[in-house]
Structure formats: C-alpha cells, structure tokens
Scaffold this active site. Structure first.
Site, PDB file in Angstrom:
ATOM      1  N   ASN A  65      -5.300   5.959  -1.992  1.00  0.00           N
ATOM      2  CA  ASN A  65      -4.753   6.380  -0.703  1.00  0.00           C
ATOM      3  C   ASN A  65      -4.174   7.794  -0.729  1.00  0.00           C
ATOM      4  O   ASN A  65      -3.876   8.363   0.303  1.00  0.00           O
ATOM      5  CB  ASN A  65      -3.704   5.379  -0.201  1.00  0.00           C
ATOM      6  CG  ASN A  65      -4.372   4.161   0.401  1.00  0.00           C
ATOM      7  OD1 ASN A  65      -5.516   4.227   0.860  1.00  0.00           O
ATOM      8  ND2 ASN A  65      -3.690   3.028   0.391  1.00  0.00           N
ATOM      9  N   SER A  73       0.829  -1.206   0.000  1.00  0.00           N
ATOM     10  CA  SER A  73       0.000   0.000   0.000  1.00  0.00           C
ATOM     11  C   SER A  73       0.860   1.252   0.000  1.00  0.00           C
ATOM     12  O   SER A  73       0.405   2.305  -0.423  1.00  0.00           O
ATOM     13  CB  SER A  73      -0.859   0.056   1.264  1.00  0.00           C
ATOM     14  OG  SER A  73      -1.736  -1.013   1.310  1.00  0.00           O
TER      15      SER A  73
HETATM   16  N1  LIG Z   1      -5.129  -4.934   5.108  1.00  0.00           N
HETATM   17  C1  LIG Z   1      -5.436  -4.066   4.162  1.00  0.00           C
HETATM   18  O1  LIG Z   1      -6.476  -3.401   4.230  1.00  0.00           O
HETATM   19  C2  LIG Z   1      -4.538  -3.892   2.963  1.00  0.00           C
HETATM   20  C3  LIG Z   1      -5.084  -3.350   1.798  1.00  0.00           C
HETATM   21  C4  LIG Z   1      -4.272  -3.240   0.662  1.00  0.00           C
HETATM   22  C5  LIG Z   1      -2.941  -3.635   0.723  1.00  0.00           C
HETATM   23  N2  LIG Z   1      -2.428  -4.160   1.891  1.00  0.00           N
HETATM   24  C6  LIG Z   1      -1.007  -4.599   1.865  1.00  0.00           C
HETATM   25  O2  LIG Z   1      -1.017  -6.030   1.753  1.00  0.00           O
HETATM   26  C7  LIG Z   1       0.092  -6.579   2.477  1.00  0.00           C
HETATM   27  C8  LIG Z   1      -0.410  -7.586   3.489  1.00  0.00           C
HETATM   28  O3  LIG Z   1      -1.331  -7.001   4.365  1.00  0.00           O
HETATM   29  P1  LIG Z   1      -2.352  -7.869   5.249  1.00  0.00           P
HETATM   30  O4  LIG Z   1      -3.258  -6.898   5.904  1.00  0.00           O
HETATM   31  O5  LIG Z   1      -2.900  -8.983   4.440  1.00  0.00           O
HETATM   32  O6  LIG Z   1      -1.349  -8.460   6.342  1.00  0.00           O
HETATM   33  P2  LIG Z   1      -1.594  -9.687   7.382  1.00  0.00           P
HETATM   34  O7  LIG Z   1      -0.796  -9.353   8.581  1.00  0.00           O
HETATM   35  O8  LIG Z   1      -3.030 -10.003   7.508  1.00  0.00           O
HETATM   36  O9  LIG Z   1      -0.908 -10.940   6.628  1.00  0.00           O
HETATM   37  C9  LIG Z   1       0.461 -11.034   6.365  1.00  0.00           C
HETATM   38  C10 LIG Z   1       0.817 -12.522   6.267  1.00  0.00           C
HETATM   39  O10 LIG Z   1       2.165 -12.616   5.748  1.00  0.00           O
HETATM   40  C11 LIG Z   1       2.837 -13.654   6.448  1.00  0.00           C
HETATM   41  N3  LIG Z   1       4.263 -13.373   6.355  1.00  0.00           N
HETATM   42  C12 LIG Z   1       4.959 -12.393   6.995  1.00  0.00           C
HETATM   43  N4  LIG Z   1       6.252 -12.459   6.610  1.00  0.00           N
HETATM   44  C13 LIG Z   1       6.364 -13.464   5.708  1.00  0.00           C
HETATM   45  C14 LIG Z   1       7.424 -13.986   4.936  1.00  0.00           C
HETATM   46  N5  LIG Z   1       8.649 -13.483   5.042  1.00  0.00           N
HETATM   47  N6  LIG Z   1       7.166 -15.011   4.097  1.00  0.00           N
HETATM   48  C15 LIG Z   1       5.919 -15.527   3.992  1.00  0.00           C
HETATM   49  N7  LIG Z   1       4.863 -15.082   4.710  1.00  0.00           N
HETATM   50  C16 LIG Z   1       5.091 -14.051   5.550  1.00  0.00           C
HETATM   51  C17 LIG Z   1       2.282 -13.600   7.863  1.00  0.00           C
HETATM   52  O11 LIG Z   1       2.444 -14.860   8.504  1.00  0.00           O
HETATM   53  C18 LIG Z   1       0.813 -13.256   7.606  1.00  0.00           C
HETATM   54  O12 LIG Z   1       0.023 -14.420   7.491  1.00  0.00           O
HETATM   55  C19 LIG Z   1       0.852  -5.388   3.037  1.00  0.00           C
HETATM   56  O13 LIG Z   1       1.889  -5.048   2.148  1.00  0.00           O
HETATM   57  C20 LIG Z   1      -0.202  -4.288   3.096  1.00  0.00           C
HETATM   58  O14 LIG Z   1       0.366  -3.010   2.993  1.00  0.00           O
HETATM   59  C21 LIG Z   1      -3.209  -4.305   2.997  1.00  0.00           C
END
Ligand SMILES: NC(=O)c1ccc[n+]([C@@H]2O[C@H](COP(=O)([O-])OP(=O)(O)OC[C@H]3O[C@@H](n4cnc5c(N)ncnc54)[C@H](O)[C@@H]3O)[C@@H](O)[C@H]2O)c1
Length: 386
Positions: A189, A118
């Site tokens: 954003n 993001s």
């Molecule tokens: N949550 C939102 O609303 C949203 C919206 C758009 C984009 N994003 C982006 O998406 C990405 C993920 O966000 P999220 O909210 O799904 O996070 P989250 O915390 O729900 O999930 C992240 C997952 O990644 C895994 N993980 C962490 N390090 C790892 C690695 N080195 N190898 C493999 N797996 C690993 C964790 O175990 C976890 O299950 C981020 O970059 C965030 O900026 C989030």
C-alpha cells in the site's frame, strides 16, 4: 506449531482468512458480534467450495473437511484455546484495542494475537495488551484465498519467537510471506501509491484522458488493469482513504499527496463499479471511451508512472522497509504486477531511472519527484538490485 486459529470478524477478509487456515488443516473458530455476518460468511464459503468442486479443484470430501474445520461463534471467550487469533474487524484503533484486551483475558500465556489492519500501526494496537510482545501484523490481500502474498509485520514490541512462528505458519498455509517494517502502508500500500497518484496527476495536467492512460499502462506496461479501471474496481472512497491515510502518516510528504479529482468523485458518490459510475460508467448501455492509441504518448505515460513506482520501491529498500526480494514479491504476488519493480529497474537501467526522475524534478521543482538516494548511489557505483 499453530493448530487452533481464532478469527475475529467474519466479513470479507475474516471469511477468506478462515478458509485459508481451514484448508491448511487448522481448527478454526470464527467470531463476529453480528449473527447475520456469520450466516453470510457460512453461505459464501458453501458457494465458493461448491464452485471449486465444479471446477475440479477439490472433491466433496475436501469440501466437507474444510467446512468441518470451521465453527462460527458469537462469544469471544470461545476463542480461548486458539494458538493464534487473527483480527479482521472494523478499521478503528480503539475498537481493535478493546477487543484485544478482552481476548487476552481468555487465551493462554503463549497465544499469538495478530491484526489484519491495512493502515493502523501494529505498535499502537499491541500497546493495549498486557503482553505486547505476542502481537504482530498479518496482512492478507483481498480475496485472501486467491492472493498469494501475506505481509507479516512485527511491531517494535513483537518477540522474535512470535515473528518466526507467524512467518512459518503463513508459509505452511502455502502463502508467500513478505516481512515488512511497521510503517504506513507496509510494502504494497506504500509502493503502489504512484500507480494511482501519478496517473491522476497526468490526467489533471491534461496530458491524456482516463482511457488513454489505462491503455498505455496495459499495452506498454503489461498491467492487467489500468489505474482508473483499478480504482473503479477498488472503490474511489476506499482508494482515496488509503492514499490520504498514507499521506498523513508520512507527515504530509508530497510524494503521497491525494488528488482532487479522486476526492471530488468520491464526494459525488461516483465510487466506481459498486455505484455504477466512477471514472467510467458501468450502466448496461454505457459505451467504453476509446483511447488515443498513440504509441509515443503511451510510452511517455508508462515511463513516467513506472519510474515513480521504481523510485518508491527503491526508497522502501533504502529505508529498510523490507528486503529487495520481498519488495518485488509483494508487488507481483500481492497486486499482480507483471514484474517486480526492482527487477524492472535493473532491466530499464538504473541510469535511465535517475535520468527520468531528474528530468521530472527539473521540470516541476517539486519534492514529489526527488530521486531516491539509493538509486543515485547505485548509479554512481554502477550497481544493480539483483
Ligand atoms: N477489504 C479489504 O480489501 C482489506 C484488505 C486487507 C486488509 N483489510 C483490513 O481487514 C479488516 C477487515 O476488513 P473487511 O473488509 O473484512 O471488513 P468487513 O466490513 O467486510 O468485515 C468486518 C466484520 O467485523 C465485524 N465486527 C465489527 N466490529 C466487531 C467487533 N467489535 N467484534 C467482532 N466483530 C466485529 C462486522 O460485523 C463485520 O462482519 C480491516 O482492518 C481492514 O483494514 C481489508
């Protein structure tokens, strides 16, 4: 044509994106280092698909087909045959770069690597790769299966072929694509910042309380949620961090300056719904404060927030962040705005927008209220956006 999709990270976003790709008929491999996260992802898909059957949206055969399309793996090398891998892990540049470097040693020559980041620049993520031209941003919104919009962000290194394949794939997945430049906040954003920032400023000036500002934007503007309700829903920690990241990334442009009100709430742990308290209280016996239902005040509040949003959208177009159609689509399909902001500007009149912004600027003498040169030029030339 993308057939096999790798997903890195099975959290909120990774799980949703996997569901979208599997529903579209792709073979999907979801990788996470955390076994519990993989189990949770599987369980949540089961629940979501069961609910879709109950609602009559899919049948049992479709549920099985989607589930059979997805496998969960705990070894990154298992993504070797993915034509496209989308990463959705922790928002940390070094960790994303490290995972991408390793992934590149397994995948084929022409495989595409995408990030769902993001706030990080796609250029900085791509720079870690041997073949940075294969890297692109594919930014879904939460919840990915429901939100129609996907921003596709080519980095300076990205090849045209990779961009075309990414756009085609996301369209095949029945999403609305908006192509955005690799700049902070991409489209949504960035353009959405004043919805929160200007509302917080109006509150801080003592013009109105949270409930009245929310009521104004919902009643007059037709927004589904008011800014304070929405910040409580997103989480004040998350929303504050996005604002601060965008502010810093724009070299401290005052237009994006975060608010102390939100910072203090965040510091206090008043994060919103998830902690039971934010701008509002969410305990069982909590009474929702009543707004001051003053139509004149509400119109003033709405006009001020709307014109700041329009200014941001116009400036994004002025700086070629995306096309006018994509900017409008981004806000209606990514964050459910009742209208596209540039269409809204046409409806209100460009002259109205310029006049409102100039009045704010004259009152405050703050750069935050500077009118976009594009609006000023269009006003002189009597033009509209569409
Ligand atoms: N949550 C939102 O609303 C949203 C919206 C758009 C984009 N994003 C982006 O998406 C990405 C993920 O966000 P999220 O909210 O799904 O996070 P989250 O915390 O729900 O999930 C992240 C997952 O990644 C895994 N993980 C962490 N390090 C790892 C690695 N080195 N190898 C493999 N797996 C690993 C964790 O175990 C976890 O299950 C981020 O970059 C965030 O900026 C989030």
């Amino acid at each position: 044509m993308i057939k096999t999709v790798g997903i890195i990270g099975s959290g909120t976003m990774g799980s949703g994106i996997a569901q979208v790709a599997a529903t579209a008929g792709c073979t999907v491999k979801v990788y996470d280092t955390n076994q519990a996260a993989l189990e949770k992802s599987k369980a949540s898909l089961e629940k979501i698909l069961t609910r879709l059957i109950e609602k009559g949206r899919i049948d049992a055969a479709e549920k099985s087909r989607i589930q059979e399309n997805i496998t969960h793996v705990q070894v990154l090398a298992d993504l070797a045959d993915a034509d496209l891998t989308i990463e959705a892990i922790v928002e940390n540049l070094e960790i994303k770069q490290k995972v991408f470097k390793e992934l590149e040693t397994y995948i084929s020559e022409n495989a595409i690597i995408a990030s769902n980041t993001s706030s990080l620049s796609i250029a900085s993520i791509a720079s870690a790769l041997q073949k940075p031209e294969r890297c692109i941003g594919i930014h879904f919104f939460n919840p990915a299966p429901l939100m129609k919009l996907v921003e596709v962000i080519p980095a300076v290194q990205t090849s045209n072929e990779v961009l075309e394949t990414a756009v085609q794939t996301i369209a095949d997945w029945k999403k609305v694509v908006a192509v955005a430049k690799d700049t902070p906040g991409f489209i949504v954003n960035r353009v959405a910042r004043p919805f929160y920032g200007e509302s917080l400023r109006i509150y801080e000036e003592g013009v109105a309380d949270f409930a009245t500002i929310d009521w104004s934007l919902k009643t007059i503007g037709g927004f589904r949620m008011g800014p304070f309700e929405l910040m409580d829903f997103i989480g004040n920690d998350v929303n504050y961090t996005v604002t601060e990241t965008v502010f810093k990334a724009f070299y401290y442009d005052p237009r994006y300056r975060p608010s102390f009100t939100q910072k203090r709430l965040s510091e206090a742990g008043y994060l919103g719904r998830k902690t039971g308290k934010g701008y509002y209280s969410y305990t069982e016996d909590a009474e929702k404060p009543t707004p001051t239902e003053d139509k004149v005040l509400a119109q003033q509040i709405f006009d001020r927030v709307l014109v700041m949003l329009i200014n941001e959208a116009a400036d994004a177009l002025f700086l070629n962040i995306a096309s006018a159609a994509d900017i409008d689509n981004a806000m209606t399909k990514g964050v459910n705005y009742p209208k596209g902001l540039l269409s809204w500007a046409d409806e209100k009149g460009i002259a109205w927008c310029v006049e409102k912004l100039d009045t704010l600027y004259d009152e405050y003498h703050e750069d935050r209220y500077r009118c976009s040169p594009l609006l000023r030029k269009m006003n002189k030339e009597n033009k509209t956006f569409f």
